[in-house]
Design an enzyme around this catalytic site. Structure first.
Site, PDB file in Angstrom:
ATOM      1  N   GLU A 247       0.880  -1.162   0.000  1.00 29.04           N
ATOM      2  CA  GLU A 247       0.000   0.000   0.000  1.00 29.04           C
ATOM      3  C   GLU A 247       0.919   1.214   0.000  1.00 29.04           C
ATOM      4  O   GLU A 247       1.550   1.545   1.012  1.00 29.04           O
ATOM      5  CB  GLU A 247      -0.931  -0.003   1.214  1.00 29.04           C
ATOM      6  N   CYS A 281      -1.848   8.219   3.176  1.00 23.62           N
ATOM      7  CA  CYS A 281      -1.573   7.805   1.797  1.00 23.62           C
ATOM      8  C   CYS A 281      -2.684   8.182   0.834  1.00 23.62           C
ATOM      9  O   CYS A 281      -2.450   8.271  -0.372  1.00 23.62           O
ATOM     10  CB  CYS A 281      -1.285   6.302   1.717  1.00 23.62           C
TER      11      CYS A 281
END
Length: 455
Positions: A247, A281
């Protein structure tokens, strides 16, 4: 300064050298963790392999541990929230929300542990199959190497540990060197809840000293990493032959179409672009506004951002705290200075000791770092587009593919975005920063695309 030992094979471990963990807000000491080495990683992997080989931790027991851990974490939420606020600089209100999400993550994992099952395969669907019985059987994938980031130092650790425990996979955890204490205390809580002491080892240290040796080690069958794109790509190369779950970073876009509720969109961007000082993120970074609404979006966003409260993470009123380090603050400030030099209008973005005031950058050149790369700081850019095709093209012009969003009252435009935005997740009438702990993990999505619709 409080010394917090690492854990290997169920026992506390120290080292000749220690890493000081300090508050990114005022430099106050939070604790010290041992600076471990590749030799410690080898020891931890051997302990995890032994735990896997025992096969003495059945599904019901795994579910019970996770359920008890969720209950205990809920009872001690304030203690964990303060630790997160001190070591990560997360505003205390957000740190409390993270602790609550962490408890939910363990509850979800417990539910999975109780319902893990295979399925029947219809063998007689083929000519060669009649008279045969076929079924799939689930089994642990093996030892998991989990490398977690500085942000969400509690819940992103739980996102690795919870599913691994549910599946019956021992873990060697390498938390970020700047925020390791939350992770160690979470593992301590799991052991207190009944987890076998040697099921999770925590190896503290730098990336080169412990992170890459863990990725390279032959024992882990799965490597799970959350962090930057360059490091993720290196891990993919080094861990060839293993299952790698990544990720990585993003410069997440959100489109704003004519007819959208601009007040709602701007309020969501105010939160989604600047919560956690933009260090998420999927933080909203690129605001792409149709020319018909661009001037109003820009004015509303500047006004909204100017009301954000900066300050001490332990202050109940703080909305934006410090970046994780002085180096991170300096990098973002340099990117904003480059944007100014290139002629972009930068609203905000001044340094105030450890803090950086939230910034709105107007229509920057596309080649600038502040637009092209992941800022990972309290910055959004605002760019106009002429029609939805152009907005989608701008959004897709990125090396990052986590999540994107669109605000529109038009069902056709929403469906168009869900189909044509080349991201793992598309949020309709919401910002890409939204994430539910129960939704599919983007690292596990292949041809699928997660779509969330807000009324």
């Amino acid at each position: 300064m409080l010394q917090v030992p690492a854990r290997i094979g169920g026992r506390p471990v120290s080292a000749a050298e220690w890493i000081e963990v300090r508050s990114p807000y005022d430099g106050a000491p939070v604790g010290r963790v041992p600076a471990l080495t590749a030799a410690h990683v080898d020891e931890a992997c051997a302990a995890a392999a032994d735990a896997l080989a025992r096969r003495d931790f059945p599904q019901y027991a795994r579910a019970e541990v996770l359920e008890r851990a969720a209950e205990m974490l809920a009872e001690r939420a304030e203690e964990f929230a303060v630790t997160v606020a001190r070591e990560a600089g997360t505003p205390i209100v957000d740190a409390r929300a993270e602790a609550a999400r962490c408890a939910d993550t363990f509850r979800f994992a417990a539910a999975e542990a109780r319902t893990l099952t295979g399925e029947m395969v219809p063998m007689d669907a083929s000519r060669s199959g009649p008279g045969r019985l076929g079924l799939t059987v689930r089994h642990p994938a093996g030892v998991v190497a989990a490398i977690t980031p500085v942000t969400f130092p509690l819940n992103l650790v739980a996102h690795r540990l919870g599913p691994a425990i549910a599946a019956g996979c021992p873990v060697v955890l390498k938390p970020a060197e700047l925020t390791p204490i939350s992770a160690i205390r979470l593992v301590d809580l799991l052991v207190e809840a009944g987890l076998p002491g040697d099921w999770i080892s925590v190896v503290t240290g730098t990336g080169p000293a412990t992170g890459m040796p863990l990725v390279e080690h032959p024992v882990p069958a799965v490597v799970s990493f959350t962090g930057s794109v360059p490091v993720g790509r290196r891990i993919q190369r080094v861990a060839a032959g293993k299952r790698v779950l990544l990720e990585l970073g993003s410069n997440a876009p959100v489109l704003i179409e004519p007819g959208a509720d601009l007040s709602r969109a701007v309020a969501a961007i105010r939160r989604g672009g600047f919560a956690y000082a933009g260090q998420v993120c999927v933080s909203t970074q690129r605001v792409l506004a149709h020319r018909a609404v661009y001037p109003e979006v820009l004015a509303l966003l500047r006004d909204a951002v100017s009301t954000l409260r900066l300050g001490d993470p332990l202050d109940e009123c703080t909305e934006v705290g410090p970046l994780i380090s002085g180096a991170a603050t300096g990098r973002v400030a340099d990117w904003l200075a480059a944007a100014r030099e290139a002629g972009a209008d930068v609203h905000g973005g001044e340094r105030r000791d450890a803090l950086l005031t939230p910034a709105v950058v107007t229509d920057p050149p596309r080649e600038l770092d502040v637009y092209r790369r992941e800022v990972f700081g309290p910055v959004v850019t605002v760019t106009p587009y002429a029609k939805i095709d152009d907005g989608i093209a701008l959004a897709n012009d990125s090396d990052h593919r986590l999540q994107a969003g669109i605000f529109t009252p038009d069902l056709a435009a929403a469906l168009r975005a869900a189909n044509d935005l080349r991201f793992d997740g598309v949020l309709i009438n919401d910002v890409p920063a939204f994430r539910a702990d129960r939704q599919p993990d983007v690292s596990d999505l292949t041809a699928s695309r997660f779509v969330s619709v807000s009324a």
